[in-house]
Scaffold this active site. Structure first.
Site, PDB file in Angstrom:
ATOM      1  N   THR A 158      26.788 -32.296  -9.903  1.00  6.10           N
ATOM      2  CA  THR A 158      27.327 -33.281 -10.839  1.00  6.10           C
ATOM      3  C   THR A 158      28.787 -32.944 -11.113  1.00  6.10           C
ATOM      4  O   THR A 158      29.154 -31.772 -11.169  1.00  6.10           O
ATOM      5  CB  THR A 158      26.526 -33.233 -12.158  1.00  6.10           C
ATOM      6  N   VAL A 187      17.209 -42.101 -15.717  1.00  5.77           N
ATOM      7  CA  VAL A 187      18.577 -41.988 -16.209  1.00  5.77           C
ATOM      8  C   VAL A 187      18.737 -40.607 -16.813  1.00  5.77           C
ATOM      9  O   VAL A 187      17.939 -40.191 -17.654  1.00  5.77           O
ATOM     10  CB  VAL A 187      18.892 -43.074 -17.255  1.00  5.77           C
ATOM     11  N   THR A 208      26.587 -30.569 -17.581  1.00  7.69           N
ATOM     12  CA  THR A 208      25.886 -30.625 -16.312  1.00  7.69           C
ATOM     13  C   THR A 208      24.673 -29.694 -16.389  1.00  7.69           C
ATOM     14  O   THR A 208      24.661 -28.753 -17.183  1.00  7.69           O
ATOM     15  CB  THR A 208      26.810 -30.199 -15.156  1.00  7.69           C
ATOM     16  N   GLY A 209      23.664 -29.967 -15.566  1.00  9.39           N
ATOM     17  CA  GLY A 209      22.495 -29.093 -15.543  1.00  9.39           C
ATOM     18  C   GLY A 209      21.207 -29.846 -15.750  1.00  9.39           C
ATOM     19  O   GLY A 209      21.002 -30.914 -15.172  1.00  9.39           O
ATOM     20  N   GLY A 211      19.234 -32.285 -17.132  1.00 12.10           N
ATOM     21  CA  GLY A 211      19.572 -33.495 -17.869  1.00 12.10           C
ATOM     22  C   GLY A 211      18.650 -33.805 -19.014  1.00 12.10           C
ATOM     23  O   GLY A 211      19.091 -34.227 -20.088  1.00 12.10           O
TER      24      GLY A 211
END
Length: 281
Positions: A158, A187, A208-209, A211
């Site tokens: 990401t 999502v 990031t990571g 989600g």
């Protein structure tokens, strides 16, 4: 005011090349965005330039090179936020768009909504004349091979950027293909304002990571809320990530920037590449 820029390439496992390719890609993207800031350009244009460049780089999980869903398709998310006005734009589960970050900016500029998804977002891209493509054009051979092997990837790759410009304006942008093997329509945190992307007059953050964990704790906004002039930003970012891990077990990474031009980054995964231009501790 001296401009500042941070760009990340996702938090996750250590790449097979040790991270050299990610660092190279981030350096190139940061260089293009930094030139805009040095010339007096706005923070919003800088973060979009950095993220757009990374959406073209197949080494990252965004745009061309996004991971695939369990059905073997690409579905992408992106968001941008202007800290000066707190206006934001985001898109999710888009398939026919070359640069999701440009579509997120179009949503912001129209000002009617904050988040558009799927077919409705793609119709807006067509109406605005933004670059579009068949979904297959976004799939790299490496991602197809990954999907065929059924290899998991918890969102590594990401991309995101935060910037402060000469006028003191802050902005953030994030773009992702999500998690490999995700259900169609999933999502993640990147397009959810306050979760993976956030900016206001105090600071800007891109996460990031994991989600789902980032969404549960509203990580980006939580980190900006925790900004303290007595605490360096790397420590603030680390504390926000540690709190998320304690509450949810999720890991990730975060880049953080404040209105004074202080910048910091942290991660609780084995690896996260970051490029930085300007800024103090």
């Amino acid at each position: 005011m001296r401009p500042v820029l941070l760009v990340h390439g996702g938090a996750g496992r250590v790449p097979e090349d040790g991270g050299g390719g990610a660092r190279e890609g981030l350096a190139a993207a940061a260089g293009a965005a930094w030139r805009l800031l040095e010339e007096g350009g706005p923070a919003m244009e800088a973060v979009i330039a950095a993220v757009q460049a990374l959406e073209e780089d197949p080494r990252f999980n965004a745009g061309y090179g996004s991971v695939l869903t369990e059905d073997g398709d690409v579905e992408m998310d992106a968001a941008v936020m202007d800290g000066n006005t707190m206006r934001a734009g985001a898109v999710a589960a888009v398939r026919l768009v070359r640069h999701p970050v440009l579509l997120a900016r179009a949503v912001l500029e129209e000002g009617r909504h904050v988040l558009l998804v799927g077919e409705g977002a793609e119709r807006m891209a067509a109406a605005r004349g933004l670059p579009r493509c068949p979904p297959g054009d976004l799939i790299t051979p490496a991602r197809r091979a990954q999907w065929e092997r059924g290899r998991a990837d918890r969102g590594g790759g990401t991309v995101g950027a935060v910037a402060l410009d000469r006028a003191g304006r802050l902005a953030a942008a994030t773009s992702t293909g999500g998690t490999a093997g995700k259900r169609a329509g999933r999502v993640g945190d990147s397009p959810l304002i306050g979760c993976g992307t956030y900016a206001d007059a105090r600071g800007a953050a891109s996460a990031t990571g994991d989600g789902e964990a980032i969404i549960r704790v509203v990580l980006a906004a939580r980190a900006v809320d925790a900004l303290d002039p007595e605490t360096d930003l790397a420590a603030t970012a680390a504390a926000a990530l540690a709190g998320m891990q304690a509450l949810t077990g999720g890991t990730g990474g975060l880049i953080l920037l404040d209105a004074a031009g202080r910048a910091g980054a942290a991660h609780t995964t084995p690896f996260m590449a970051v490029a930085r231009r300007g800024g103090g501790a």
